[in-house]
Write a protein that holds these residues in place. Sequence first.
Motif, PDB file in Angstrom:
ATOM      1  N   HIS A 197     -66.410 -12.474 -20.594  1.00  0.00           N
ATOM      2  CA  HIS A 197     -65.807 -11.176 -20.054  1.00  0.00           C
ATOM      3  C   HIS A 197     -65.008 -10.559 -21.091  1.00  0.00           C
ATOM      4  N   GLY A 198     -65.144 -11.234 -22.286  1.00  0.00           N
ATOM      5  CA  GLY A 198     -64.089 -10.530 -23.426  1.00  0.00           C
ATOM      6  C   GLY A 198     -62.595 -10.960 -23.494  1.00  0.00           C
ATOM      7  N   TYR A 199     -62.062 -11.821 -22.586  1.00  0.00           N
ATOM      8  CA  TYR A 199     -60.660 -12.417 -23.022  1.00  0.00           C
ATOM      9  C   TYR A 199     -60.602 -13.065 -24.241  1.00  0.00           C
ATOM     10  N   GLU A 200     -59.543 -12.417 -24.836  1.00  0.00           N
ATOM     11  CA  GLU A 200     -59.319 -12.935 -26.287  1.00  0.00           C
ATOM     12  C   GLU A 200     -58.245 -13.877 -26.400  1.00  0.00           C
ATOM     13  N   GLY A 201     -57.481 -14.229 -25.068  1.00  0.00           N
ATOM     14  CA  GLY A 201     -56.174 -15.052 -25.304  1.00  0.00           C
ATOM     15  C   GLY A 201     -56.627 -16.487 -24.777  1.00  0.00           C
ATOM     16  N   ALA A 202     -57.945 -17.055 -25.183  1.00  0.00           N
ATOM     17  CA  ALA A 202     -58.231 -18.478 -25.023  1.00  0.00           C
ATOM     18  C   ALA A 202     -59.209 -18.753 -26.128  1.00  0.00           C
ATOM     19  N   PRO A 203     -59.378 -19.925 -26.692  1.00  0.00           N
ATOM     20  CA  PRO A 203     -60.209 -20.457 -27.655  1.00  0.00           C
ATOM     21  C   PRO A 203     -61.692 -20.450 -26.791  1.00  0.00           C
ATOM     22  N   ARG A 204     -62.645 -20.304 -27.855  1.00  0.00           N
ATOM     23  CA  ARG A 204     -64.104 -20.794 -27.498  1.00  0.00           C
ATOM     24  C   ARG A 204     -64.317 -22.255 -27.257  1.00  0.00           C
ATOM     25  N   ALA A 205     -65.108 -22.506 -26.198  1.00  0.00           N
ATOM     26  CA  ALA A 205     -65.485 -23.999 -25.744  1.00  0.00           C
ATOM     27  C   ALA A 205     -66.628 -24.203 -26.577  1.00  0.00           C
ATOM     28  N   LEU A 206     -67.013 -24.823 -27.142  1.00  0.00           N
ATOM     29  CA  LEU A 206     -68.182 -25.251 -28.241  1.00  0.00           C
ATOM     30  C   LEU A 206     -68.948 -26.556 -27.818  1.00  0.00           C
ATOM     31  N   GLY A 207     -68.683 -27.189 -26.830  1.00  0.00           N
ATOM     32  CA  GLY A 207     -69.558 -28.370 -26.148  1.00  0.00           C
ATOM     33  C   GLY A 207     -68.713 -29.458 -26.775  1.00  0.00           C
TER      34      GLY A 207
END
Length: 259
Positions: free
Chosen positions: A52-62
Amino acid sequence: MSDGEVGREADEEVLEGGNVAEAVVRVGDTVRKPWRRSSPGVHSLLAHLEEHGYEGAPRALGRDGRGRQVLAYAPGTPADRMAPMTERELYRLGGLIRALHDLAAAYEPPGEPAWEVAVASRRAEIVCHHDLGPWNLVRDGPRWTFIDWDGAGPGTRMGDLGYAAHGFVPLHAGGAPAEDARRLRALADGYGCDGAQRRELPDAIGHEVRGMYDLLVEGARTGRQPWARLHAEGHADHWGPAAAYVEEHRDVWLAALRL
């Protein structure tokens, strides 16, 4: 991801600053940390925020080949190593937290995640971060990223915002109540608190700060880690007086927050 993608041990840079997480390392543009029972829910939440485009958190990559969490590395400087926020910055912070909460309100966890919330909330409104402090906000110019989501779980909007108020206003023993109240107002205004939320916020702050103190004291009594260790390191000496300060000036906060 394979073990080969993790890289050699020499390629791993130990990241400092956390009080709870162990063995957190940087590998290139990723962070690796132990997989916890809360991790499936946390990664699902982070995927929802990214979608949903929230930029205040890191991406989870598994997970990597060693079974560790893999998260996108957030470059920048932790806010607790910077000057206190201005009122304008507190206003922006309130908006960042509001955007997080509004997206979390639409999040539907898969199954029944095993959350690891340290201080139980009075009720469950949304899934909250539960540790929105300067030590978990990385600032890189205009980009602000909240890290360390392992303690996410059910909670209340004002509890999460109240915890942030403790660290960012900040609301610590020995503060200046009139100035702190004005800064608290900037945070609440940025969030867009309605009348009911403004009335709830002072007690929510007290619940979170007192709850952290009680958690540390109980950890010292029972030996439960990491709270026993943190108590031994003196953290309760901060949280106890901070809770007393928040509670003593409750009416000041209420007056400042009134619409």
